[in-house]
Design a protein around this motif. Structure first.
Motif, PDB file in Angstrom:
ATOM      1  N   ALA A  86       0.810  -1.215   0.000  1.00  0.00           N
ATOM      2  CA  ALA A  86       0.000   0.000   0.000  1.00  0.00           C
ATOM      3  C   ALA A  86       0.847   1.272   0.000  1.00  0.00           C
ATOM      4  O   ALA A  86       0.368   2.341  -0.374  1.00  0.00           O
ATOM      5  N   ASN A  87       2.109   1.150   0.436  1.00  0.00           N
ATOM      6  CA  ASN A  87       2.995   2.318   0.485  1.00  0.00           C
ATOM      7  C   ASN A  87       4.417   1.805   0.325  1.00  0.00           C
ATOM      8  O   ASN A  87       5.047   1.386   1.297  1.00  0.00           O
ATOM      9  N   ARG A  88       4.944   1.859  -0.857  1.00  0.00           N
ATOM     10  CA  ARG A  88       6.245   1.276  -1.192  1.00  0.00           C
ATOM     11  C   ARG A  88       7.414   1.882  -0.404  1.00  0.00           C
ATOM     12  O   ARG A  88       8.482   1.303  -0.354  1.00  0.00           O
ATOM     13  N   ARG A  89       7.218   3.037   0.207  1.00  0.00           N
ATOM     14  CA  ARG A  89       8.291   3.650   0.997  1.00  0.00           C
ATOM     15  C   ARG A  89       8.403   3.037   2.385  1.00  0.00           C
ATOM     16  O   ARG A  89       9.379   3.268   3.090  1.00  0.00           O
ATOM     17  N   VAL A  90       7.404   2.255   2.780  1.00  0.00           N
ATOM     18  CA  VAL A  90       7.350   1.681   4.124  1.00  0.00           C
ATOM     19  C   VAL A  90       7.784   0.222   4.081  1.00  0.00           C
ATOM     20  O   VAL A  90       7.371  -0.533   3.204  1.00  0.00           O
ATOM     21  N   HIS A  91       8.643  -0.151   5.044  1.00  0.00           N
ATOM     22  CA  HIS A  91       9.062  -1.553   5.192  1.00  0.00           C
ATOM     23  C   HIS A  91       8.294  -2.185   6.342  1.00  0.00           C
ATOM     24  O   HIS A  91       8.253  -1.635   7.443  1.00  0.00           O
ATOM     25  N   LEU A  92       7.719  -3.349   6.091  1.00  0.00           N
ATOM     26  CA  LEU A  92       7.056  -4.131   7.128  1.00  0.00           C
ATOM     27  C   LEU A  92       8.067  -5.133   7.680  1.00  0.00           C
ATOM     28  O   LEU A  92       8.795  -5.759   6.917  1.00  0.00           O
TER      29      LEU A  92
END
Length: 146
Positions: A86-92
């Motif tokens: 949903a947000n490619r800048r965020v790492h899970l």
């Protein structure tokens, strides 16, 4: 030092905190880990975190320091990081099976350390310590006047 000198509560608390932190880190090192890794694992297991920035805040470190620890943990196979669709800048960040097993092993070591800290204290003393620590934390967070 004059005989009437009494260290401030803040200095006593800092000294005790450093001693406890070093001792816990040593107990975790005996299990092949460290306090920062344990704090990351606890945060991943007990909090609903949506990204690395929130994880850094929960652990109490800067983003670059967290990245260093996460790189190490990922290299050791303890966790995975993937981009949030949903947000490619965020790492899970998620623990792997090996990470889960390590968490259980470290939880046992941390539990044994906690029992060591509580040795000789009764339930009322432990409750009093928890109460005082909560008040001190509240005083600091609220910026109560000096």
């Amino acid at each position: 030092m004059p005989p009437s000198f009494r260290p401030s509560i803040g200095l006593q608390l800092m000294s005790t905190t450093k001693a406890v932190s070093r001792a816990l880190d040593s107990a975790l090192a005996a299990e092949g880990s460290s306090l920062p890794i344990w704090l990351i694992m606890i945060s991943l297991k007990t909090r609903r975190l949506s990204n690395q920035r929130e994880l850094a805040e929960a652990v109490g470190v800067r983003g670059a320091t967290l990245t260093h620890h996460l790189n190490t943990m990922e290299h050791e196979g303890l966790l995975t990081r993937r981009r949030d669709p949903a947000n490619r800048r965020v790492h899970l960040v998620e623990l792997t099976e090996k990470g889960e097993a390590t968490f259980i092993r470290l939880r046992k070591a941390a539990g044994a350390f906690d029992r060591r800290l509580r040795a000789g204290l009764n339930a009322e003393e432990i409750a009093a310590i928890e109460h005082v620590l909560a008040k001190l934390d509240d005083n600091v967070r609220r910026g109560r006047p000096t």
